[in-house]
Scaffold this motif. Sequence first.
Motif, PDB file in Angstrom:
ATOM      1  N   GLN A   2       0.840  -1.198   0.000  1.00  0.00           N
ATOM      2  CA  GLN A   2       0.000   0.000   0.000  1.00  0.00           C
ATOM      3  C   GLN A   2       0.876   1.249   0.000  1.00  0.00           C
ATOM      4  O   GLN A   2       1.906   1.302   0.664  1.00  0.00           O
ATOM      5  CB  GLN A   2      -0.886   0.020   1.249  1.00  0.00           C
ATOM      6  CG  GLN A   2      -1.904  -1.085   1.296  1.00  0.00           C
ATOM      7  CD  GLN A   2      -3.056  -0.853   0.339  1.00  0.00           C
ATOM      8  OE1 GLN A   2      -3.272   0.233  -0.173  1.00  0.00           O
ATOM      9  NE2 GLN A   2      -3.803  -1.902   0.088  1.00  0.00           N
ATOM     10  N   ASN A   3       0.446   2.251  -0.761  1.00  0.00           N
ATOM     11  CA  ASN A   3       1.141   3.530  -0.760  1.00  0.00           C
ATOM     12  C   ASN A   3       0.823   4.283   0.526  1.00  0.00           C
ATOM     13  O   ASN A   3      -0.212   4.046   1.147  1.00  0.00           O
ATOM     14  CB  ASN A   3       0.709   4.370  -1.961  1.00  0.00           C
ATOM     15  CG  ASN A   3       1.204   3.784  -3.253  1.00  0.00           C
ATOM     16  OD1 ASN A   3       2.279   3.199  -3.308  1.00  0.00           O
ATOM     17  ND2 ASN A   3       0.421   3.928  -4.303  1.00  0.00           N
ATOM     18  N   TYR A   4       1.717   5.208   0.887  1.00  0.00           N
ATOM     19  CA  TYR A   4       1.480   6.032   2.061  1.00  0.00           C
ATOM     20  C   TYR A   4       2.188   7.366   1.897  1.00  0.00           C
ATOM     21  O   TYR A   4       3.090   7.512   1.084  1.00  0.00           O
ATOM     22  CB  TYR A   4       1.930   5.331   3.342  1.00  0.00           C
ATOM     23  CG  TYR A   4       3.419   5.080   3.433  1.00  0.00           C
ATOM     24  CD1 TYR A   4       4.259   6.007   4.049  1.00  0.00           C
ATOM     25  CD2 TYR A   4       3.992   3.931   2.900  1.00  0.00           C
ATOM     26  CE1 TYR A   4       5.626   5.787   4.126  1.00  0.00           C
ATOM     27  CE2 TYR A   4       5.354   3.703   2.983  1.00  0.00           C
ATOM     28  CZ  TYR A   4       6.161   4.634   3.601  1.00  0.00           C
ATOM     29  OH  TYR A   4       7.511   4.415   3.676  1.00  0.00           O
ATOM     30  N   ASP A   5       1.755   8.323   2.681  1.00  0.00           N
ATOM     31  CA  ASP A   5       2.361   9.650   2.699  1.00  0.00           C
ATOM     32  C   ASP A   5       3.677   9.552   3.471  1.00  0.00           C
ATOM     33  O   ASP A   5       3.679   9.301   4.666  1.00  0.00           O
ATOM     34  CB  ASP A   5       1.403  10.627   3.378  1.00  0.00           C
ATOM     35  CG  ASP A   5       1.909  12.056   3.402  1.00  0.00           C
ATOM     36  OD1 ASP A   5       3.126  12.279   3.243  1.00  0.00           O
ATOM     37  OD2 ASP A   5       1.070  12.951   3.604  1.00  0.00           O
ATOM     38  N   ARG A   6       4.774   9.722   2.791  1.00  0.00           N
ATOM     39  CA  ARG A   6       6.101   9.547   3.406  1.00  0.00           C
ATOM     40  C   ARG A   6       6.354  10.505   4.572  1.00  0.00           C
ATOM     41  O   ARG A   6       7.177  10.226   5.428  1.00  0.00           O
ATOM     42  CB  ARG A   6       7.186   9.692   2.355  1.00  0.00           C
ATOM     43  CG  ARG A   6       7.056   8.641   1.259  1.00  0.00           C
ATOM     44  CD  ARG A   6       8.394   8.260   0.689  1.00  0.00           C
ATOM     45  NE  ARG A   6       8.261   7.323  -0.415  1.00  0.00           N
ATOM     46  CZ  ARG A   6       8.067   6.020  -0.284  1.00  0.00           C
ATOM     47  NH1 ARG A   6       7.949   5.497   0.895  1.00  0.00           N
ATOM     48  NH2 ARG A   6       7.960   5.234  -1.334  1.00  0.00           N
TER      49      ARG A   6
END
Length: 120
Positions: A2-6
């Motif tokens: 899953q992508n996430y806000d770094r």
Amino acid sequence: MQNYDRRLKPYSRSLRCAMTDAEQRLWYRVRRKQIAGVPFYRQKPLGPFIVDFYAPAAGLVVELDGAQHFTDGGRMADALRDAALGAMGLSVLRFDDRQVLLETEGVVEVIWRVVVERMR
């Protein structure tokens, strides 16, 4: 994955060091693949959120709710968050902190059942 806000990564790390009593108790029971051999992560960034516990193999998020979640605003925010996580293909289980502290075995049993079901 899953992508996430770094930008959430440093905050999630600090949350791992400051877990609540309920989070500590549940972490002790789900870490090291104790639930059906599935790994769980704690304070994991997912999209724009940091979730309490995440089992990627089962597509499961487990959230522990303190008192702030039982206000009207908290309920509404949780519903929006759950819908957004659901749109990512994730299932969300919610337990209140008191339930985790007083009924740990029951909470773990529910998590186990959901993990096994989602792994089918």
